[in-house]
Design a protein around this motif. Structure first.
Motif, PDB file in Angstrom:
ATOM      1  N   TYR B 291       0.834  -1.201   0.000  1.00 19.25           N
ATOM      2  CA  TYR B 291       0.000   0.000   0.000  1.00 19.25           C
ATOM      3  C   TYR B 291       0.870   1.254   0.000  1.00 19.25           C
ATOM      4  O   TYR B 291       1.611   1.489   0.955  1.00 19.25           O
ATOM      5  CB  TYR B 291      -0.934   0.022   1.217  1.00 19.25           C
ATOM      6  CG  TYR B 291      -2.048  -0.984   1.124  1.00 19.25           C
ATOM      7  CD1 TYR B 291      -3.271  -0.629   0.594  1.00 19.25           C
ATOM      8  CD2 TYR B 291      -1.869  -2.294   1.564  1.00 19.25           C
ATOM      9  CE1 TYR B 291      -4.309  -1.543   0.504  1.00 19.25           C
ATOM     10  CE2 TYR B 291      -2.891  -3.215   1.478  1.00 19.25           C
ATOM     11  CZ  TYR B 291      -4.114  -2.831   0.941  1.00 19.25           C
ATOM     12  OH  TYR B 291      -5.129  -3.743   0.861  1.00 19.25           O
ATOM     13  N   GLY B 292       0.789   2.034  -1.043  1.00 22.93           N
ATOM     14  CA  GLY B 292       1.643   3.217  -1.175  1.00 22.93           C
ATOM     15  C   GLY B 292       0.974   4.503  -0.723  1.00 22.93           C
ATOM     16  O   GLY B 292       1.333   5.570  -1.178  1.00 22.93           O
ATOM     17  N   LEU B 293      -0.003   4.409   0.143  1.00 23.53           N
ATOM     18  CA  LEU B 293      -0.662   5.618   0.646  1.00 23.53           C
ATOM     19  C   LEU B 293      -0.534   5.665   2.163  1.00 23.53           C
ATOM     20  O   LEU B 293      -0.267   4.651   2.801  1.00 23.53           O
ATOM     21  CB  LEU B 293      -2.149   5.629   0.294  1.00 23.53           C
ATOM     22  CG  LEU B 293      -2.523   5.850  -1.170  1.00 23.53           C
ATOM     23  CD1 LEU B 293      -4.033   5.840  -1.322  1.00 23.53           C
ATOM     24  CD2 LEU B 293      -1.956   7.154  -1.680  1.00 23.53           C
ATOM     25  N   VAL B 294      -0.748   6.833   2.722  1.00 24.63           N
ATOM     26  CA  VAL B 294      -0.512   6.977   4.146  1.00 24.63           C
ATOM     27  C   VAL B 294      -1.654   6.414   4.982  1.00 24.63           C
ATOM     28  O   VAL B 294      -1.436   5.818   6.031  1.00 24.63           O
ATOM     29  CB  VAL B 294      -0.211   8.446   4.498  1.00 24.63           C
ATOM     30  CG1 VAL B 294      -1.430   9.321   4.346  1.00 24.63           C
ATOM     31  CG2 VAL B 294       0.355   8.558   5.888  1.00 24.63           C
ATOM     32  N   ALA B 295      -2.891   6.542   4.504  1.00 26.56           N
ATOM     33  CA  ALA B 295      -4.028   6.124   5.333  1.00 26.56           C
ATOM     34  C   ALA B 295      -3.993   4.635   5.684  1.00 26.56           C
ATOM     35  O   ALA B 295      -4.136   4.276   6.849  1.00 26.56           O
ATOM     36  CB  ALA B 295      -5.343   6.514   4.662  1.00 26.56           C
ATOM     37  N   PRO B 296      -3.754   3.735   4.706  1.00 24.99           N
ATOM     38  CA  PRO B 296      -3.651   2.323   5.094  1.00 24.99           C
ATOM     39  C   PRO B 296      -2.470   2.064   6.030  1.00 24.99           C
ATOM     40  O   PRO B 296      -2.552   1.207   6.914  1.00 24.99           O
ATOM     41  CB  PRO B 296      -3.480   1.586   3.764  1.00 24.99           C
ATOM     42  CG  PRO B 296      -3.268   2.612   2.724  1.00 24.99           C
ATOM     43  CD  PRO B 296      -3.768   3.906   3.248  1.00 24.99           C
ATOM     44  N   GLY B 297      -1.389   2.824   5.864  1.00 19.98           N
ATOM     45  CA  GLY B 297      -0.238   2.687   6.768  1.00 19.98           C
ATOM     46  C   GLY B 297      -0.643   3.011   8.195  1.00 19.98           C
ATOM     47  O   GLY B 297      -0.253   2.322   9.140  1.00 19.98           O
ATOM     48  N   TYR B 298      -1.446   4.072   8.341  1.00 19.80           N
ATOM     49  CA  TYR B 298      -1.927   4.448   9.673  1.00 19.80           C
ATOM     50  C   TYR B 298      -2.784   3.329  10.265  1.00 19.80           C
ATOM     51  O   TYR B 298      -2.714   3.012  11.445  1.00 19.80           O
ATOM     52  CB  TYR B 298      -2.752   5.736   9.591  1.00 19.80           C
ATOM     53  CG  TYR B 298      -1.933   7.007   9.476  1.00 19.80           C
ATOM     54  CD1 TYR B 298      -0.550   6.975   9.380  1.00 19.80           C
ATOM     55  CD2 TYR B 298      -2.560   8.251   9.488  1.00 19.80           C
ATOM     56  CE1 TYR B 298       0.187   8.141   9.273  1.00 19.80           C
ATOM     57  CE2 TYR B 298      -1.837   9.431   9.396  1.00 19.80           C
ATOM     58  CZ  TYR B 298      -0.458   9.373   9.279  1.00 19.80           C
ATOM     59  OH  TYR B 298       0.247  10.531   9.187  1.00 19.80           O
ATOM     60  N   GLU B 299      -3.604   2.739   9.405  1.00 22.45           N
ATOM     61  CA  GLU B 299      -4.474   1.659   9.861  1.00 22.45           C
ATOM     62  C   GLU B 299      -3.618   0.483  10.358  1.00 22.45           C
ATOM     63  O   GLU B 299      -3.900  -0.110  11.394  1.00 22.45           O
ATOM     64  CB  GLU B 299      -5.381   1.235   8.700  1.00 22.45           C
ATOM     65  CG  GLU B 299      -6.285   0.056   8.966  1.00 22.45           C
ATOM     66  CD  GLU B 299      -7.426   0.372   9.929  1.00 22.45           C
ATOM     67  OE1 GLU B 299      -7.693   1.577  10.150  1.00 22.45           O
ATOM     68  OE2 GLU B 299      -8.027  -0.585  10.470  1.00 22.45           O
ATOM     69  N   MET B 300      -2.536   0.157   9.614  1.00 22.70           N
ATOM     70  CA  MET B 300      -1.648  -0.934  10.028  1.00 22.70           C
ATOM     71  C   MET B 300      -1.011  -0.605  11.372  1.00 22.70           C
ATOM     72  O   MET B 300      -0.887  -1.469  12.253  1.00 22.70           O
ATOM     73  CB  MET B 300      -0.547  -1.140   8.985  1.00 22.70           C
ATOM     74  CG  MET B 300      -1.045  -1.591   7.627  1.00 22.70           C
ATOM     75  SD  MET B 300       0.371  -1.725   6.492  1.00 22.70           S
ATOM     76  CE  MET B 300      -0.461  -1.670   4.920  1.00 22.70           C
TER      77      MET B 300
END
Lengths: 113, 834
Positions: B291-300
């Motif tokens: 995932y190259g976006l910040v929102a899914p990173g935050y979710e992880m």
């Protein structure tokens, strides 16, 4: 900015109304000069509004916005506003206008363009 | 690192996701000691808004807040500029480059990604950059000073951001080179790409699609690119933005499982093949996806923090919907953007003229929205995304979603209809209920306050318009009164300011601003105050020309191309043949286009600003005066021919129209005012569509007020019946003064009445019954305005100093604007299209 910019006589101080603007002709260029007399500042930008390519910014109303009192001008056509310092559009579009340094000496206005 | 009993969580990577993880873990549990290692020389910063670094934001502006991180109870240590070299899984320690040996109980890899640099001969040359970190940007900025032209390799989201950065750095027409046949291939389809291409070309980008780069050429530094189709491109600098490559080298070294095409393999709890080690953000490969976006990173980050703190949370994929403004062009893609037949039906709207493309995909039965694409106008994005995510039912005509309801429903409708658990801010997981609660229980009224209180809108910022609508909607639902102050420079309404100005006898804008305002004013308060001053004192507005709105400043109507139109007053629409001939002669002399207006007058278009005084000098000499078509003032009083000629006419409507028009001419008001006088009930003057309308009856006149034509037509309402002419004028005096003194700026009489508590019966009480006891004062004030009328154009024509201001170039007063150009049509000129 072009490297061949130099100081050029634009007009007399009294040619530009207090807290208003006026347009000067430099060859093919049209430059808007603003006398922000409330704060004893002068600004210059291109006269063209990038929204509809109209030569109109010198006829716009000046003012400021925000806590920092960013000086700005509103295009008379559709009221897009631009910072007189950075040239950035302040009303949400990604336009940018060119700005030029201004100096006033012995009642004459010079701009570096 | 004092308290040693707590389990130690080591975080490798101090990017946005690593930072978010620390924040989440600290919030979830105080019983961990956190040690962070970051490779970059500075603490975490906002990479999403990196391109703003080029238009004035400093590295500091972009840094992420660590407020509260180093309070006494928190156990966190941050090592910046010290990358981890090795993970020893047997001993459960890591080794940093600076020699720190740090034991861990849990290890979180948030190593992010690097720019993917394709393997092209010559790619190592000077002048080739990647676009990833603040350091990269500093290098690009330094090099761009010497560069004349540049290109970006990669037409994806980041590539176009990079092209924008080059524009900001003064590279006037940057090239964008894309391998695929369309821009942003992950987000938009070909048709959308076509529209986007046209828009970006207009903005100065040079786009090259279907281009395979074979070599980067030049002696030491880049000079040109050679492509597979035997073409080449000369350039001074190249920025590579061809995608990302997960930073998994540390994980590989430690023997953790990685994907064949990179990425650290994790399960739905973000656990790697070693259960003590987690990977989050762009370095993680979850269910086959990076995932190259910040929102899914935050979710992880949230998933790992929650599980460490004893909870149970899993990562089950993420909505990749995105909305952004690319060089001024809205681009959005949401839900399932590409699904087509037979799984769904597609509705497409394409406007090549304005550069707008909208596509929505709906289920075969037309009940639900699956996803879509918006280019050029993404105003509907938030509502559409909410419609997908909350499985909201579609309207009977689903095309209304992108075309807008053609029944005239107001914009913003529907926000309050969202379910309470609708996710408004997906970066920070803030629901509609949380936002509405913050408004009603914590008194939050601004978007800034909301950001502080709930963090909504602090991530990608895409939900900000929706959050604003929700704040306004909730305030309204709570019955809160939103005060109508003029603008940021005044805390007063127009009515309050008018009272102050009259009470203190203030005559200039500067004094008004000095006494009651702040800052330097703006294009909203200047004309509003100018109108108030004119309504109060009736001084010539040219004495304060710079505070006047566009048209008032030059006493003419600005038109396409920057020329003006001239409208002399023709009271009641009655004109002599001699005067008609003068209009024709003047129009011919100054090459003007002529047209009859809707208000029974003649408009002369295409006048250069420097010709205006000469034109008016001739018109005034022939007995004309200003028609105030440029002002928020009385325009015309339209009349039918009335009893002097018409066989049905009851009274002389033309004479009465002339009398009324000449009485109120030149008086400035919050908005324009139009009137009409009809000689009988057939109503040929259409007086009931005017701000005031007078209709002859057998016994006198009926007076109607607050009608409107325009976009929201409204019939005027009956104020008084069967009254004589003197009474009509007296009631009109009161009505107009009441309007002038109490309406908000730019509010027509119809809207003013619609907002008035008590409506028409209140207005009738005030104007006819004099319930406020204001009638005598208003009549007196109106008479003072009538008596002080002067034609403002005559004053300009007679005053050399005022006249001198009507030039385009102050340093070349005789020169006309050379950019003004006309086309011709039906034997007359017309403005060139813009």
């Amino acid at each position: 900015m072009e490297s061949n910019a130099k100081w050029r006589l634009a007009c007399q101080v009294e040619d530009v109304p207090s807290d208003g603007g006026a347009c000067v002709s430099f060859g093919d260029e049209q430059i808007a000069i603003f006398n922000f007399s409330r704060r004893n500042q002068w600004y210059a930008t291109e006269n063209r509004c990038p929204h509809k390519q109209q030569m109109a910014l010198s006829r716009g109303m000046t003012g400021s916005t925000g806590e920092q009192c960013e000086p700005k001008v509103a295009c008379p056509f559709h009221k897009k506003t631009f910072s007189l310092v950075t040239g950035e559009c302040l009303s949400g579009d990604e336009y940018k206008i060119r700005t030029y340094p201004v100096k006033v000496k012995d009642g004459k206005v010079y701009i570096c363009a | 690192m004092s308290s040693s009993n707590k389990p130690v969580v080591v975080v490798i990577g101090n990017g946005m996701v690593g930072h978010k993880f620390c924040e989440k873990l600290m919030a979830a549990s105080p019983s961990f000691q956190i040690v962070v290692f970051g490779e970059e020389p500075r603490p975490a910063y906002d990479r999403v808004h990196l391109s703003e670094y080029f238009n004035g934001k400093s590295a500091n502006d972009l840094s992420l807040s660590m407020a509260g991180w180093f309070d006494a109870e928190q156990d966190i240590v941050l090592h910046v500029g010290d990358p981890v070299r090795e993970i020893d899984r047997t001993a459960k320690v890591i080794h940093s480059r600076k020699g720190i040996i740090q034991p861990y109980d849990f290890l979180v890899l948030a190593t992010g990604s690097a720019a993917f640099v394709p393997d092209i001969p010559g790619i190592e040359k000077q002048g080739v950059f990647v676009y990833r970190t603040i350091e990269d940007l500093d290098l690009i900025r330094a090099y761009a000073r010497e560069a004349r032209n540049g290109a970006v390799m990669g037409g994806g989201l980041l590539g176009l951001e990079a092209a924008k950065a080059l524009l900001d750095l003064g590279i006037s027409h940057p090239h964008v080179i894309e391998f695929a046949s369309r821009l942003m291939p992950r987000q938009i389809d070909s048709a959308g790409s076509h529209i986007l291409e046209a828009r970006l070309k207009k903005l100065g980008l040079q786009l090259h699609l279907n281009k395979t780069t074979l070599a980067v050429e030049g002696e030491g530094r880049v000079k040109s690119l050679r492509f597979a189709d035997d073409t080449s491109l000369d350039l001074d600098m190249l920025v590579i933005s061809a995608g990302i490559r997960p930073r998994d080298e540390l994980a590989r070294l430690a023997g953790l499982q990685v994907g064949t095409r990179g990425g650290i393999l994790v399960n739905e709890k973000m656990q790697t093949s070693d259960p003590q080690i987690f990977a989050i953000g762009e370095c993680a490969l979850v269910a086959g996806m990076v995932y190259g976006l910040v929102a899914p990173g935050y979710e992880m980050a949230d998933v790992v923090a929650a599980n460490l703190a004893g909870g149970h949370k899993t990562f089950t994929g993420f909505d990749m919907s995105t909305k952004l403004k690319l060089i001024g062009v809205d681009v959005a893609s949401f839900g399932d953007a590409f699904v087509g037949e037979p799984d769904s039906r597609t509705i497409v709207f394409e406007d090549r003229h304005k550069g707008i493309y909208k596509r929505i995909n709906i289920t075969g039965d037309g009940t639900r929205l699956l996803g879509g694409i918006l280019i050029g106008d993404a105003a509907a994005y938030n509502m559409l995304l909410q419609t997908v995510n909350n499985r909201l039912p579609l309207p009977p005509d689903p095309e209304d979603l992108i075309l807008g309801s053609r029944g005239g429903a107001g914009s913003g409708a529907g926000v309050m209809d969202l379910p309470d658990d609708a996710l408004i801010c997906s970066c920070e997981s803030v629901t509609k209920a949380a936002i509405c609660q913050a408004v009603s229980e914590k008194g939050i009224e601004t978007i800034d306050g909301m950001k502080k209180c709930t963090k909504a809108g602090t991530g990608c910022g895409g939900c900000v318009p929706l959050v604003k609508d929700l704040i306004a909607g909730e305030l309204k639902a709570n019955g809160r009164y939103i005060r109508n102050v003029i603008c940021e420079h005044f805390d007063q309404s127009r009515q309050e300011l008018l009272h102050l100005i009259k009470l203190h006898d203030v005559r200039t804008y500067d004094e008004v601003l000095g006494r009651w305002g702040k800052g330097d004013g703006c294009e909203v308060c200047k004309p509003a105050v100018a109108s108030i001053l004119a309504s109060c004192w009736n001084d010539n507005i040219q004495q304060q020309a710079v505070i006047q709105d566009s048209n008032d400043r030059y006493l003419a109507n600005i038109q396409k191309g920057g020329t003006y139109s001239v409208v002399p007053r023709i009271p009641g629409g009655e004109i002599t043949p001699e005067k008609l001939i003068v209009l024709g002669k003047v129009a011919k002399k100054y090459h003007l286009y002529t047209k009859i207006t809707g208000g029974q007058r003649i408009d002369l278009f295409g006048a250069h600003v420097s010709d205006l005084p000469d034109i008016w000098e001739e018109l005034i000499a022939a007995g004309f005066e200003s028609g105030h078509a440029y002002g928020k003032a009385l325009r015309t009083v339209k009349s039918c021919v009335g009893s002097t000629w018409c066989r049905f006419g009851l009274h002389d409507s033309v004479s009465f129209a002339i009398e009324v028009e000449e009485r109120y001419r030149g008086i400035r008001a919050p908005h324009k005012i139009k009137g009409g006088v009809s000689g009988c009930i057939r109503e040929c003057a259409e007086a009931q569509s005017k701000d005031f309308g007078i209709i002859a009856t057998e016994k006198g006149w009926n007076l109607y007020v607050c009608g409107n034509g325009g976009s929201k037509p409204q019939h005027a309402q009956l104020l008084a019946t069967d009254i004589d002419q003197a009474t009509v004028v007296r009631l009109l005096d009161r009505f107009l003064m009441f309007y002038i003194q109490t309406a908000d700026p730019l509010t027509r009489t119809a809207t003013w009445l619609n907002k008035m508590d008590g409506g028409m019966s209140y207005l009738k009480n005030v104007v006819v019954e004099d319930s406020l006891g204001m009638a005598a004062q208003w009549e007196e004030e109106m008479q003072a305005l009538v008596d002080s009328y002067k034609c403002e154009w005559k004053e300009v024509v007679d005053n050399p100093a005022l006249r001198q201001r009507f030039v385009h170039f102050v340093n070349a007063p005789r020169k006309k604007d050379p950019t003004v150009a006309f086309d011709s049509m039906r034997g007359q000129i017309k403005a060139k299209e813009w």
